[in-house]
Design a protein around this motif. Structure first.
Motif, PDB file in Angstrom:
ATOM      1  N   SER A  38       3.822  -8.951  69.560  1.00 38.50           N
ATOM      2  CA  SER A  38       3.245  -7.719  69.030  1.00 38.50           C
ATOM      3  C   SER A  38       3.352  -7.636  67.513  1.00 38.50           C
ATOM      4  CB  SER A  38       3.885  -6.502  69.688  1.00 38.50           C
ATOM      5  OG  SER A  38       5.267  -6.504  69.494  1.00 38.50           O
ATOM      6  N   CYS A  39       4.363  -8.227  66.891  1.00 38.26           N
ATOM      7  CA  CYS A  39       4.426  -8.193  65.429  1.00 38.26           C
ATOM      8  C   CYS A  39       4.306  -9.579  64.809  1.00 38.26           C
ATOM      9  CB  CYS A  39       5.706  -7.489  64.961  1.00 38.26           C
ATOM     10  SG  CYS A  39       7.223  -8.395  65.281  1.00 38.26           S
ATOM     11  N   GLY A  40       4.411 -10.635  65.611  1.00 38.75           N
ATOM     12  CA  GLY A  40       4.189 -11.972  65.087  1.00 38.75           C
ATOM     13  C   GLY A  40       5.353 -12.555  64.327  1.00 38.75           C
ATOM     14  N   TYR A  41       6.514 -11.960  64.462  1.00 36.11           N
ATOM     15  CA  TYR A  41       7.662 -12.451  63.721  1.00 36.11           C
ATOM     16  C   TYR A  41       8.567 -13.285  64.605  1.00 36.11           C
ATOM     17  CZ  TYR A  41       7.210 -10.191  59.200  1.00 36.11           C
ATOM     18  OH  TYR A  41       6.809  -9.844  57.949  1.00 36.11           O
ATOM     19  N   TYR A  42       9.142 -14.300  64.029  1.00 32.51           N
ATOM     20  CA  TYR A  42      10.183 -15.050  64.702  1.00 32.51           C
ATOM     21  C   TYR A  42      11.340 -15.186  63.724  1.00 32.51           C
ATOM     22  CZ  TYR A  42      12.696 -18.576  67.265  1.00 32.51           C
ATOM     23  OH  TYR A  42      13.677 -19.257  67.941  1.00 32.51           O
ATOM     24  N   LEU A  50       2.958 -15.615  63.115  1.00 31.11           N
ATOM     25  CA  LEU A  50       1.676 -15.401  63.763  1.00 31.11           C
ATOM     26  C   LEU A  50       0.950 -14.278  63.056  1.00 31.11           C
ATOM     27  CD1 LEU A  50       2.710 -15.320  67.534  1.00 31.11           C
ATOM     28  CD2 LEU A  50       1.576 -17.179  66.387  1.00 31.11           C
ATOM     29  N   SER A  51      -0.393 -14.334  63.049  1.00 31.68           N
ATOM     30  CA  SER A  51      -1.143 -13.189  62.555  1.00 31.68           C
ATOM     31  C   SER A  51      -1.588 -12.375  63.763  1.00 31.68           C
ATOM     32  CB  SER A  51      -2.351 -13.641  61.727  1.00 31.68           C
ATOM     33  OG  SER A  51      -3.117 -14.557  62.448  1.00 31.68           O
ATOM     34  N   ALA A  87      -5.965  -8.627  59.743  1.00 30.38           N
ATOM     35  CA  ALA A  87      -5.858  -9.860  58.970  1.00 30.38           C
ATOM     36  C   ALA A  87      -5.058  -9.600  57.705  1.00 30.38           C
ATOM     37  CB  ALA A  87      -7.265 -10.388  58.638  1.00 30.38           C
ATOM     38  N   GLU A  88      -3.755  -9.820  57.782  1.00 31.30           N
ATOM     39  CA  GLU A  88      -2.868  -9.614  56.655  1.00 31.30           C
ATOM     40  C   GLU A  88      -2.067 -10.892  56.448  1.00 31.30           C
ATOM     41  OE1 GLU A  88       1.425  -8.780  56.137  1.00 31.30           O
ATOM     42  OE2 GLU A  88       0.651  -7.406  57.642  1.00 31.30           O
ATOM     43  N   ALA A  89      -2.296 -11.527  55.282  1.00 32.67           N
ATOM     44  CA  ALA A  89      -1.711 -12.836  54.938  1.00 32.67           C
ATOM     45  C   ALA A  89      -2.221 -13.896  55.897  1.00 32.67           C
ATOM     46  CB  ALA A  89      -0.190 -12.770  54.918  1.00 32.67           C
TER      47      ALA A  89
END
Ligand SMILES: [Zn+2]
Length: 63
Positions: A46-50, A56-57, A61-63
């Motif tokens: 859901s946020c694309g963070y690890y 992940l995007s 579309a941010e970065a």
């Protein structure tokens, strides 16, 4: 060529085959950033963070 010493009983044979398509529970943990359920050792869906890094995007579309 190796040959089994004894014939497997029906129960042993069936027990081996029953293991094949059993339902496994996924190892869910919560994302430290957004708190959503995610698979452990995978990036959050859901946020694309690890591990406080964006990998992940997701969504906009941010970065
Ligand atoms: Zn997250």
């Amino acid at each position: 060529m190796p040959v089994p010493k004894e014939k497997l009983s029906r129960s042993r044979r069936d027990r081996r085959r029953a293991n094949h398509d059993k339902v496994v529970k996924p190892n869910l943990s919560t994302c430290t950033r957004c708190g959503a359920f995610k698979l452990s050792h995978r990036a959050c869906g859901s946020c694309g963070y690890y591990r406080d890094r964006k990998v992940l995007s997701v969504g906009d579309a941010e970065a």
